[in-house]
Design a protein around this motif. Structure first.
Motif, PDB file in Angstrom:
ATOM      1  N   ILE A 175      31.988  49.356  28.759  1.00  0.00           N
ATOM      2  CA  ILE A 175      32.347  49.410  30.180  1.00  0.00           C
ATOM      3  C   ILE A 175      31.186  49.994  30.971  1.00  0.00           C
ATOM      4  O   ILE A 175      30.416  50.809  30.468  1.00  0.00           O
ATOM      5  N   GLY A 176      31.064  49.548  32.212  1.00  0.00           N
ATOM      6  CA  GLY A 176      30.031  50.060  33.102  1.00  0.00           C
ATOM      7  C   GLY A 176      30.517  51.303  33.825  1.00  0.00           C
ATOM      8  O   GLY A 176      31.708  51.462  34.079  1.00  0.00           O
ATOM      9  N   ILE A 177      29.578  52.186  34.143  1.00  0.00           N
ATOM     10  CA  ILE A 177      29.899  53.393  34.906  1.00  0.00           C
ATOM     11  C   ILE A 177      29.201  53.329  36.260  1.00  0.00           C
ATOM     12  O   ILE A 177      27.973  53.202  36.329  1.00  0.00           O
ATOM     13  N   ILE A 242      28.675  41.403  34.564  1.00  0.00           N
ATOM     14  CA  ILE A 242      29.972  40.887  34.113  1.00  0.00           C
ATOM     15  C   ILE A 242      29.826  39.463  33.573  1.00  0.00           C
ATOM     16  O   ILE A 242      30.351  39.130  32.513  1.00  0.00           O
ATOM     17  N   ASN A 243      29.087  38.629  34.293  1.00  0.00           N
ATOM     18  CA  ASN A 243      28.932  37.229  33.884  1.00  0.00           C
ATOM     19  C   ASN A 243      28.148  37.084  32.579  1.00  0.00           C
ATOM     20  O   ASN A 243      28.348  36.129  31.832  1.00  0.00           O
ATOM     21  N   ILE A 250      34.262  48.012  35.193  1.00  0.00           N
ATOM     22  CA  ILE A 250      33.466  49.084  35.791  1.00  0.00           C
ATOM     23  C   ILE A 250      34.415  50.214  36.156  1.00  0.00           C
ATOM     24  O   ILE A 250      35.398  49.997  36.876  1.00  0.00           O
ATOM     25  N   ILE A 251      34.143  51.409  35.636  1.00  0.00           N
ATOM     26  CA  ILE A 251      34.983  52.555  35.989  1.00  0.00           C
ATOM     27  C   ILE A 251      34.206  53.479  36.931  1.00  0.00           C
ATOM     28  O   ILE A 251      32.995  53.641  36.812  1.00  0.00           O
ATOM     29  N   ILE A 252      34.936  54.049  37.867  1.00  0.00           N
ATOM     30  CA  ILE A 252      34.342  54.892  38.906  1.00  0.00           C
ATOM     31  C   ILE A 252      35.148  56.189  38.996  1.00  0.00           C
ATOM     32  O   ILE A 252      36.350  56.145  39.264  1.00  0.00           O
ATOM     33  N   PRO A 253      34.523  57.350  38.770  1.00  0.00           N
ATOM     34  CA  PRO A 253      35.257  58.615  38.832  1.00  0.00           C
ATOM     35  C   PRO A 253      35.320  59.203  40.242  1.00  0.00           C
ATOM     36  O   PRO A 253      35.508  60.398  40.419  1.00  0.00           O
ATOM     37  N   GLU A 254      35.140  58.357  41.253  1.00  0.00           N
ATOM     38  CA  GLU A 254      35.095  58.783  42.661  1.00  0.00           C
ATOM     39  C   GLU A 254      35.995  57.882  43.492  1.00  0.00           C
ATOM     40  O   GLU A 254      35.750  56.674  43.601  1.00  0.00           O
ATOM     41  N   ALA A 255      37.027  58.450  44.101  1.00  0.00           N
ATOM     42  CA  ALA A 255      37.991  57.649  44.862  1.00  0.00           C
ATOM     43  C   ALA A 255      37.352  56.929  46.042  1.00  0.00           C
ATOM     44  O   ALA A 255      37.672  55.770  46.317  1.00  0.00           O
ATOM     45  N   ALA A 279      33.407  39.592  46.795  1.00  0.00           N
ATOM     46  CA  ALA A 279      33.892  40.979  46.766  1.00  0.00           C
ATOM     47  C   ALA A 279      35.258  41.057  46.088  1.00  0.00           C
ATOM     48  O   ALA A 279      35.533  41.967  45.303  1.00  0.00           O
ATOM     49  N   ILE A 280      36.129  40.099  46.390  1.00  0.00           N
ATOM     50  CA  ILE A 280      37.464  40.056  45.788  1.00  0.00           C
ATOM     51  C   ILE A 280      37.355  39.872  44.271  1.00  0.00           C
ATOM     52  O   ILE A 280      38.047  40.536  43.492  1.00  0.00           O
ATOM     53  N   ASN A 281      36.484  38.967  43.849  1.00  0.00           N
ATOM     54  CA  ASN A 281      36.314  38.715  42.416  1.00  0.00           C
ATOM     55  C   ASN A 281      35.827  39.956  41.680  1.00  0.00           C
ATOM     56  O   ASN A 281      36.290  40.262  40.576  1.00  0.00           O
ATOM     57  N   ILE A 282      34.886  40.661  42.291  1.00  0.00           N
ATOM     58  CA  ILE A 282      34.371  41.898  41.691  1.00  0.00           C
ATOM     59  C   ILE A 282      35.467  42.965  41.624  1.00  0.00           C
ATOM     60  O   ILE A 282      35.577  43.712  40.644  1.00  0.00           O
TER      61      ILE A 282
END
Length: 422
Positions: A175-177, A242-243, A250-255, A279-282
């Motif tokens: 997973i991406g950070i 991703i492709n 992608i996980i993000i520890p920031e709301a 943007a929607i796809n991402i």
């Protein structure tokens, strides 16, 4: 991006007033003009050419905290926050953006120069600030920075520059950070905690070192040129990873970062169908960190096993506006934290911390301070030694508010708390 139809949203408001009781600025000012329905009425009149966008109106529109409480409470879910964000672009076009904000946004667009600036900040921060326990206070009052303030220190080395881009934890998925600017340069323990958790879960980490700022500070200030540059850069970069199957999420520890990329990129590109769809796809691959761990891992079970015979510390939890209201994420951090801590809830789980963005923190700090002191009092009313919040803006604001309030309670990201419990 492009013209925004303020009248359409303004006309849909039935002036029921359900938005007022939880509006952060209305609770401070008591001024109908500075309430969601007041904002909407003014925005409609501005769009129809009935009032001029003068300095008084600029002051009104810049007093909104963008907490989205009004959107949540509105029976029609009218996007007052998106309206305010778009009129701030008109404000920036007419009145310009303060030099220090332009300099800050320029640094956000140029990560390598930001790295150098952060390094210099680390070296020279003790000249103007007293440093203690990872925080600093001004030695004397600066323009737009009170001596009372508690701020995070710059780290010796950024999170992204302290680690290899790919970390092999022996897992079959990667997973991406997306770490966020404050997590990268100041609150680096969040990233360290994230890596510790992923190692425990045997999930490989890709640090995505070509990531740029999410652009939220520029978006909330009306600098849409910076938003356009950073949003497109990030979308293209995320697509490439991703492709090519280098990462599956992608996980993000920031709301705030997560909300910007997952929700507001789509809002920003409302007049550009190609980029809006990209943007929607991402967004389908973006997860707030605790959301991902609850939905796709056995972290809760691991925390149970590691903490079942331990004496548990009492904590409470503050919901970032951009997590609970914009993304519907509030159960997930609690689901994890309650496995390792005694979680005592506040009487109010909806109030904004009062951070409010760059303008609120600089030119309108008196409003941010008031909102923060109200929240600090609510935190102090709970039997807890720490308050969790999955947002570095909230962490900075709450630590400052609690410091001014004379409280020993500290704010930490739930990722830090979970990592400590492992």
């Amino acid at each position: 991006m492009g013209n925004y139809n303020f009248s359409a949203v303004s006309d849909a408001c039935v002036k029921c007033g359900k938005c007022k009781p939880n509006c952060t600025i209305y609770k401070i000012s008591g001024d109908e003009v500075r309430s969601p329905r007041g904002f909407l009425d003014l925005l409609g009149a501005y769009h129809r050419g009935e009032i001029e966008l003068d300095k008084d109106l600029k002051d009104v529109f810049e007093s909104c905290f963008l907490c989205t409480n009004c959107v949540q409470d509105c029976p029609a879910s009218l996007p007052t926050d998106t309206m305010i964000e778009n009129v701030r672009a008109d404000i920036a076009a007419k009145f310009g953006i303060a030099w220090y904000k332009r300099a800050f946004f320029w640094l956000l667009r140029n990560r390598k120069i930001m790295d150098i600036a952060a390094r210099l900040g680390y070296v020279f921060q003790s000249c103007g600030f007293k440093i203690k326990d990872g925080n600093m206070s001004p030695r004397f009052s600066f323009p737009m920075m009170k001596k009372e303030r508690l701020l995070p220190t710059a780290s010796k080395k950024s999170f992204l520059n302290s680690n290899p881009e790919f970390i092999d934890n022996g897992g079959d998925k990667t997973i991406g950070i997306f770490i966020g600017c404050m997590g990268n340069y100041a609150y680096t323990d969040i990233g360290k905690g994230l890596l510790k958790i992923l190692k425990e879960l045997k999930i490989n980490a890709h640090l995505m070192k070509s990531q740029g700022c999410c652009s939220a500070p520029a978006y909330f200030t009306g600098d849409f040129n910076t938003v356009d540059y950073l949003a497109k850069k990030n979308i293209e970069y995320f697509e490439s990873l991703i492709n090519s199957s280098k990462i599956e999420a992608i996980i993000i520890p920031e709301a705030t970062c997560s909300a910007m990329i997952k929700v507001d990129y789509e809002h920003y590109f409302h007049n550009d169908e190609e980029w809006r769809q990209r943007a929607i796809n991402i967004s389908k691959k973006i997860y707030l960190a605790t959301e991902y761990f609850v939905k796709f891992t056995n972290l809760a079970q691991i925390l149970d096993e590691k903490n079942k015979n331990k004496q548990k510390t009492k904590i409470t939890y503050h919901d970032p506006c951009h997590a609970r209201k914009m993304q519907g994420i509030w159960k997930e951090p609690r689901e994890l934290l309650k496995r390792a801590y005694i979680l005592n809830e506040m009487s109010d789980n909806h109030s904004c911390c009062g951070f409010g963005g760059v303008t609120m923190q600089s030119e309108k700090y008196h409003l941010s301070r008031q909102a923060g002191q109200s929240r600090a009092a609510q935190i102090n009313a709970v039997d807890a030694s720490c308050v969790g919040s999955e947002c570095s803006a909230c962490k900075m604001q709450l630590n400052n508010a609690l410091h001014i309030h004379g409280s020993s309670t500290k704010c930490a990201n739930p990722i830090e708390l979970i990592a400590n419990a492992l």
